[in-house]
Enzyme design. Sequence first.
Site, mmCIF file in Angstrom:
data_model
loop_
_atom_site.group_PDB
_atom_site.id
_atom_site.type_symbol
_atom_site.label_atom_id
_atom_site.label_comp_id
_atom_site.label_asym_id
_atom_site.label_seq_id
_atom_site.Cartn_x
_atom_site.Cartn_y
_atom_site.Cartn_z
ATOM 1 N N GLY A 223 1.110 -1.608 -0.117
ATOM 2 C CA GLY A 223 0.074 -0.117 -0.302
ATOM 3 C C GLY A 223 0.676 1.394 -0.292
ATOM 4 O O GLY A 223 2.293 1.098 -0.627
ATOM 5 N N LEU B 166 -3.919 -5.217 -4.643
ATOM 6 C CA LEU B 166 -3.075 -4.781 -4.933
ATOM 7 C C LEU B 166 -1.779 -4.882 -3.712
ATOM 8 O O LEU B 166 -1.739 -5.711 -2.876
ATOM 9 C CB LEU B 166 -3.609 -3.013 -4.078
ATOM 10 C CG LEU B 166 -2.759 -1.872 -4.122
ATOM 11 C CD1 LEU B 166 -2.236 -1.626 -5.616
ATOM 12 C CD2 LEU B 166 -3.140 -0.951 -3.118
ATOM 13 N N ASP B 167 -0.836 -5.168 -5.012
ATOM 14 C CA ASP B 167 0.740 -5.094 -3.877
ATOM 15 C C ASP B 167 0.525 -6.957 -4.167
ATOM 16 O O ASP B 167 1.305 -7.228 -3.035
ATOM 17 C CB ASP B 167 1.147 -4.441 -2.714
ATOM 18 C CG ASP B 167 0.556 -3.373 -3.345
ATOM 19 O OD1 ASP B 167 1.667 -3.182 -4.615
ATOM 20 O OD2 ASP B 167 1.557 -2.385 -2.448
ATOM 21 N N GLN B 168 -0.501 -7.581 -4.470
ATOM 22 C CA GLN B 168 -0.257 -9.313 -4.236
ATOM 23 C C GLN B 168 -0.309 -10.223 -4.906
ATOM 24 O O GLN B 168 -0.103 -11.109 -4.805
ATOM 25 C CB GLN B 168 -1.591 -9.591 -3.554
ATOM 26 C CG GLN B 168 -2.306 -9.157 -2.474
ATOM 27 C CD GLN B 168 -1.749 -9.290 -1.060
ATOM 28 O OE1 GLN B 168 -1.389 -10.190 -0.402
ATOM 29 N NE2 GLN B 168 -1.191 -8.572 -0.173
#
Lengths: 284, 284, 284, 284
Positions: free
Chosen positions: D202, D228-230
């Site tokens: 994040g 997100l960001d995964q």
Amino acid sequence: MKNTAILLIHCPDKKGIVHAVTDFLFANNGNIIDLDQHVDQDQALFFMRVEWDLTGFSIPKEKVSEFFGTLVGDKFQMKWELHFTSRKTRMAIFVSKMSHCLFDILQRYQSGEWDIEIPLIISNHPNLGYIAERFNIPFEVFPITKATKAEQEAKELELLAHHDIDFIVLARYMQIISADFITHYPNRIINIHHSFLPAFPGAKPYHQAYKRGVKIIGATSHYVTADLDQGPIIAQDIARITHKENVKDLVRKGKDLEKTVLSQAIWKQMQHKILAYNNRTVIF
Amino acid sequence: MKNTAILLIHCPDKKGIVHAVTDFLFANNGNIIDLDQHVDQDQALFFMRVEWDLTGFSIPKEKVSEFFGTLVGDKFQMKWELHFTSRKTRMAIFVSKMSHCLFDILQRYQSGEWDIEIPLIISNHPNLGYIAERFNIPFEVFPITKATKAEQEAKELELLAHHDIDFIVLARYMQIISADFITHYPNRIINIHHSFLPAFPGAKPYHQAYKRGVKIIGATSHYVTADLDQGPIIAQDIARITHKENVKDLVRKGKDLEKTVLSQAIWKQMQHKILAYNNRTVIF
Amino acid sequence: MKNTAILLIHCPDKKGIVHAVTDFLFANNGNIIDLDQHVDQDQALFFMRVEWDLTGFSIPKEKVSEFFGTLVGDKFQMKWELHFTSRKTRMAIFVSKMSHCLFDILQRYQSGEWDIEIPLIISNHPNLGYIAERFNIPFEVFPITKATKAEQEAKELELLAHHDIDFIVLARYMQIISADFITHYPNRIINIHHSFLPAFPGAKPYHQAYKRGVKIIGATSHYVTADLDQGPIIAQDIARITHKENVKDLVRKGKDLEKTVLSQAIWKQMQHKILAYNNRTVIF
Amino acid sequence: MKNTAILLIHCPDKKGIVHAVTDFLFANNGNIIDLDQHVDQDQALFFMRVEWDLTGFSIPKEKVSEFFGTLVGDKFQMKWELHFTSRKTRMAIFVSKMSHCLFDILQRYQSGEWDIEIPLIISNHPNLGYIAERFNIPFEVFPITKATKAEQEAKELELLAHHDIDFIVLARYMQIISADFITHYPNRIINIHHSFLPAFPGAKPYHQAYKRGVKIIGATSHYVTADLDQGPIIAQDIARITHKENVKDLVRKGKDLEKTVLSQAIWKQMQHKILAYNNRTVIF
């Protein structure tokens, strides 16, 4: 309990090598567990490591070498080693007076991290005998002087042969191995040198490093050859230092590197994952 | 806008140095922003960097050096440098044909990462002029042959003096600086060498590294001295390589190291955080 | 034999602190061996570690604390610790069933790398008793269940107090320490967690790391607080992994990190080089 | 000029896959340049990348896919990609306001380090247009608000399709890509996140890292997925920090990581050396 065979191969590069090897395995009902290959484009050399399950393999263990040689190896001018994982690798340790690498190795051995045999520890000093005793491993002392070196090394070789040793680890053994001794274990003696070679070969590398004012120190595990600290490099690692650290700090920090880098080399060696050629290594 | 002064000090170690310096600052209403000291116990040498706020400091800027010398420095046989952050550091860049370090430096400059002046780029080849143009920085070409070297260096020195340059960065400048030139910028010329010195000094270090079969490559930033690649080391970093990588890969990976390690040295230099002595550096 | 004193100080930042401390030492004939300070600008906090030679120091050892407090500390609202190097630091080790950290610590202890006392090893399982025996260190087993925890911890605290323990090392101790226990050793219990925190807190971090598909694993040493794996971080290190490595490989590689990172924290702790505040650490 | 083909394969593991693939190549006069395979033992999945010389290969380029599918791929339920090195990979760059990654990418592109096409730079802000101009690359601005997002993304997709883009690089693009957009480029959008994921996902990871008091910061390149960001991690690297460094220092040091880690991912992507599965990557 693993029942696999491992082939370590190198030969001149040529069309069809991977195909020939996998064909040999597939045609005889061998299931490939792991396959890795490498081509040195500059020198047109081919390298391969293949491990396959022997369960259901139609060629009996004692015949694999002969069959592979005739059907594949000779056609491609291969040099190869064949290993069976059913046989535990047998490693001898040479030490002098420093205990950090020895303790580190024996802890891995005893805790089961390494599935290996250590039938023998050899030293030129009696100091670390108490450690061998604690781990219940035979400890043989061979004091060495210039005059007795040849004779003592001959006895060591006899003992190593008697114990059917596969490879030797110099765990900060502070004595130069003779060229003659080395010929008995070509690319099978692993040394740990306490610098990132080729920087600071020879004696007192931490003192040299301090004097030069480097900001990074290192350690290098390599095969022993007749040229001191010039053999094929297996593993290297480094630690950062600052102006605040003196020679004593370098020695202390370096010990951690030595332990780790030596263990990395042993780990690869015991799995037959190293191929040395032209003073280089392929690490599968 | 920072309004501080920085003292970089070294002298024989002795009782009371820190006290004397802090007394000088405290007595004159100087507020210490940052203080770092180091003692080389082996050589009994003392090093210190202290930065203080000039707001309300009772000694005028132009008198600080004289007062400090008389009241403190001379008593302890100090050598010191005094810098004011109100003056931006002025850096010149020397390049040849490779663009990676130059682009990297100029990006940092333009984006405001570095609060610095770059009044001048000097090159022995015209190739990178287009980059200087894009960033709107004067680019001067001084082709150098054996015959013209002395003369060309004299012109370069003149230009550097004219631009009031504080220090010079050799951003892969492929030309040896003469000993005479160096005397004009002692410990003020920063070079990037593409190996972890002292391994692989001189030409073609990546080729040397490949040939030796190392598992780690590196880069080293250092001050230029009359002995090639032997000057005080400022920063070093490394990258891991495997048997799969050839010389071209080493060159490619090495460029990333060169950029970073050179920038680390410049970052320290522009903040006056480096003290060189006996071919070593203290990096505050 | 070193005869020095160490002051670890923190307080609100203010003009004149360094001067006041060095004045106190200089005026009483104390020779500073090492001085390091740090200012957290965001929070306006000042931190300092100073070590000085007690030879010829005019204030007797047993009066240093009182004099320093009255003359300096109280004026600046300092919190400080005073240590004398003539007293060896006393460390207790807590273990469960894994031997790698314990062996590593004891090897450093026995070889003289660490000048420290280890009067006691505590475990919730009897498994590693044989190691303690080999090194001739008392080994006390306190099996812990939910029902017995409070009672057992009380006994442990009694034993620790009896042995005058300065700090506790959890060398892969697989049992959560109660908040009440921790209050007896605030910022004096060091844990090793087998991930780079804050990634993968809690149980089975290597399994978590494998599942997430990271390319780097790590280990973190930190002070234990009431919030699991949330305490101030002392040291961290990482190792690179590839898709070829499974959970077992991560565990094996991670052990080397755990040993090194835990030892780095102990090394700093035994020299009184750590200051914890606001869940952060200053490592001098 | 290289004239090779690359197959990227994955399928359920089974006896004879390597043999079948190499048989297909050998029987049709294909010379293997590089072969790498991997078996995920836990999930019984097989992965392979093989590159072979097309000179003299008996199957015409436009028929390779059909023949391979019928003769090999379908029999083993393979999913595969086929690439020809005669076609340069086409990459689009998305940026916002920060220039360091963009400059770094364009320097590699212009100096010939990367043999690739960059037909297009897209931004949600006009700020970096001057850089695109300097490198003579079309720069298209698509300001995005909540209201216009769907419409603007549709236009971007049209433009990307028009330019026949193979993959997209988010070079610090500060805008979340919609799930719908991502479906057009599955595992073909590479993002750089400025932390070692899964730590600090994040916003403002450097602020988070500073607050947590970590001793190591990192950067992660990964494929963008709807979470997100995964997404699957491609490359990670870290830098060491100390208590002396504040958020600004972390940001500055982190930028160097971001540049390097993003470039490592692009380097692998442009050579078709990445296979993503189950939110993990195999990096050949």
